[in-house]
Motif scaffolding. Structure first.
Motif, PDB file in Angstrom:
ATOM      1  N   ARG A  11      43.756  11.022 -60.129  1.00 16.12           N
ATOM      2  CA  ARG A  11      42.574  11.913 -59.498  1.00 16.12           C
ATOM      3  C   ARG A  11      41.125  11.330 -59.974  1.00 16.12           C
ATOM      4  N   ALA A  12      41.354  10.491 -60.976  1.00 11.71           N
ATOM      5  CA  ALA A  12      39.897  10.016 -61.585  1.00 11.71           C
ATOM      6  C   ALA A  12      39.630   8.879 -60.352  1.00 11.71           C
ATOM      7  N   ALA A  13      40.677   8.138 -59.982  1.00  7.88           N
ATOM      8  CA  ALA A  13      40.552   7.090 -58.935  1.00  7.88           C
ATOM      9  C   ALA A  13      40.151   7.606 -57.801  1.00  7.88           C
ATOM     10  N   VAL A  14      40.531   8.835 -57.265  1.00  9.89           N
ATOM     11  CA  VAL A  14      40.257   9.468 -56.053  1.00  9.89           C
ATOM     12  C   VAL A  14      38.634   9.697 -56.186  1.00  9.89           C
TER      13      VAL A  14
ATOM     14  N   ARG B 109      32.934   8.758 -54.786  1.00 17.37           N
ATOM     15  CA  ARG B 109      31.525   8.593 -55.196  1.00 17.37           C
ATOM     16  C   ARG B 109      30.570   7.584 -54.251  1.00 17.37           C
ATOM     17  N   PRO B 110      31.078   6.173 -54.191  1.00 21.52           N
ATOM     18  CA  PRO B 110      30.632   5.153 -53.318  1.00 21.52           C
ATOM     19  C   PRO B 110      30.323   5.316 -51.624  1.00 21.52           C
TER      20      PRO B 110
ATOM     21  N   ARG C 235      20.971  12.279 -47.731  1.00 17.25           N
ATOM     22  CA  ARG C 235      19.447  12.647 -47.939  1.00 17.25           C
ATOM     23  C   ARG C 235      19.481  13.891 -48.796  1.00 17.25           C
ATOM     24  N   ARG C 236      20.527  13.876 -49.713  1.00 14.99           N
ATOM     25  CA  ARG C 236      20.671  14.939 -50.573  1.00 14.99           C
ATOM     26  C   ARG C 236      21.560  14.409 -51.778  1.00 14.99           C
ATOM     27  N   PRO C 237      21.554  15.126 -52.842  1.00 14.24           N
ATOM     28  CA  PRO C 237      22.359  14.703 -53.987  1.00 14.24           C
ATOM     29  C   PRO C 237      23.766  14.698 -53.549  1.00 14.24           C
ATOM     30  N   ASN C 238      24.356  13.234 -54.015  1.00 14.73           N
ATOM     31  CA  ASN C 238      26.013  12.981 -53.700  1.00 14.73           C
ATOM     32  C   ASN C 238      26.658  13.960 -54.481  1.00 14.73           C
TER      33      ASN C 238
ATOM     34  N   ALA D 230      23.714   5.985 -60.832  1.00 10.98           N
ATOM     35  CA  ALA D 230      23.420   7.163 -60.570  1.00 10.98           C
ATOM     36  C   ALA D 230      23.981   8.218 -61.377  1.00 10.98           C
ATOM     37  N   ASP D 231      25.074   7.729 -62.385  1.00 12.84           N
ATOM     38  CA  ASP D 231      25.904   8.425 -63.195  1.00 12.84           C
ATOM     39  C   ASP D 231      25.283   8.599 -64.419  1.00 12.84           C
ATOM     40  N   LEU D 232      24.261   9.605 -64.729  1.00 10.04           N
ATOM     41  CA  LEU D 232      23.620   9.833 -65.850  1.00 10.04           C
ATOM     42  C   LEU D 232      24.550  10.397 -66.919  1.00 10.04           C
ATOM     43  N   ALA D 233      25.674  11.169 -66.383  1.00 13.99           N
ATOM     44  CA  ALA D 233      26.693  11.554 -67.367  1.00 13.99           C
ATOM     45  C   ALA D 233      27.268  10.779 -68.290  1.00 13.99           C
ATOM     46  N   THR D 234      27.453   9.558 -67.491  1.00 18.49           N
ATOM     47  CA  THR D 234      28.369   8.056 -68.074  1.00 18.49           C
ATOM     48  C   THR D 234      27.393   7.711 -69.082  1.00 18.49           C
ATOM     49  N   LEU D 235      26.123   7.702 -68.902  1.00 22.92           N
ATOM     50  CA  LEU D 235      24.864   7.004 -69.857  1.00 22.92           C
ATOM     51  C   LEU D 235      24.886   8.195 -71.160  1.00 22.92           C
TER      52      LEU D 235
END
Length: 280
Positions: free
Chosen positions: A61-64, A69-70, A78-81, A261-266
């Motif tokens: 599911r993480a792979a899905v 995401r990309p 033109r809106r948040p992913n 774009a993944d601030l959660a990972t940072l």
């Protein structure tokens, strides 16, 4: 397939997996009469829940989600992913261990001891990875014309973030200056900054550095150094990220530099530091 290989820099195997996931996702949308571009976060979460109910493991599911995401980045809504608003399931993808400073130095010093063109080419490639943390897909695409040694920037291209200028350290500027003067002229001719000197002139990869070959040279450099693996381009990205955070650079600035774009990972990396990541 073409977007995954040419833009995202995926291997053929990974591109096939992305295609399979997207076909399943599109069938799910059609069965419910939903338009892909109109889906919200809750809709994507329902899709992931259905994937769980049909037996997909947490890692699958993480792979899905990593495929969606990309995909939504590419749609340019033109809106948040919406796919990036859903965190990867906790504990399914352990963070790659960043190289400790002594380990990174051992790998770079080993490459620096080489006098042949191949070894010096590898040194340039790995140094850029280590100092900038750019993606493998971005590493293989910069043009020589996009390098400004006076200002200390490199323009990189990515299907996810467009074009951006990546700041270069004094060490990287010095190394790339020597590379352009002594190594690049004897590598295959092309407009690209990195063109693998080991590729035969009749190969489709002549005049370029393919993503898989970039991964191979990173693995070779790591193994020869005696440093414990795994040795991947992504591990150098993690290392660069951790070093920026350790230096006190704000999370949003790190995100801008790395094109992430993944601030959660940072934030996860920063918590990793707060918990006492060893630095030697």
């Amino acid at each position: 397939m073409e977007h995954a290989v040419e833009v995202l820099g995926c291997s053929e195997h990974t591109a096939v997996r992305h295609r399979s996931i997207l076909r399943r996702f599109l069938r799910w949308c059609r069965a419910r009469g939903q338009v892909v571009s109109d889906l919200a976060v809750d809709d994507l979460q329902r899709f992931l829940d259905d994937e769980r109910r049909r037996g997909l493991s947490p890692g699958s599911r993480a792979a899905v989600l990593s495929t969606l995401r990309p995909f939504y980045d590419h749609l340019d809504l033109r809106r948040p992913n919406p796919a990036r608003s859903i965190p990867l399931p906790s504990g399914e993808r352990p963070m790659l261990p960043p190289y400790k400073p002594k380990e990174a130095a051992a790998i770079l010093d080993g490459l620096g001891a080489s006098r042949d063109i191949g070894g010096r080419f590898d040194l340039a490639v790995v140094t850029v990875l280590a100092e900038t943390g750019i993606h493998r897909r971005e590493l293989v695409r910069p043009l020589t014309a996009g390098l400004d040694l006076e200002v200390g920037t490199l323009q990189v291209r990515s299907g996810l973030t467009g074009r951006r200028l990546v700041p270069l350290s004094d060490l990287t500027v010095e190394m790339l200056s020597a590379y352009l003067g002594e190594v690049r002229p004897v590598c295959p001719p092309s407009d690209l900054l990195f063109a693998n000197p080991r590729v035969s002139f009749d190969s489709a990869a002549y005049g370029s550095l393919e993503p898989d070959l970039a991964g191979s040279l990173v693995r070779r450099a790591g193994r020869r150094s005696g440093v414990s693996g795994p040795h991947t381009c992504q591990r150098w990205r993690v290392t660069a990220t951790v070093e920026l955070l350790r230096a006190g650079v704000a999370v949003d600035e790190v995100s801008r530099r790395l094109g992430s774009a993944d601030l959660a990972t940072l934030e996860r990396y920063r918590r990793h530091l707060d918990n006492g990541q060893p630095g030697s």
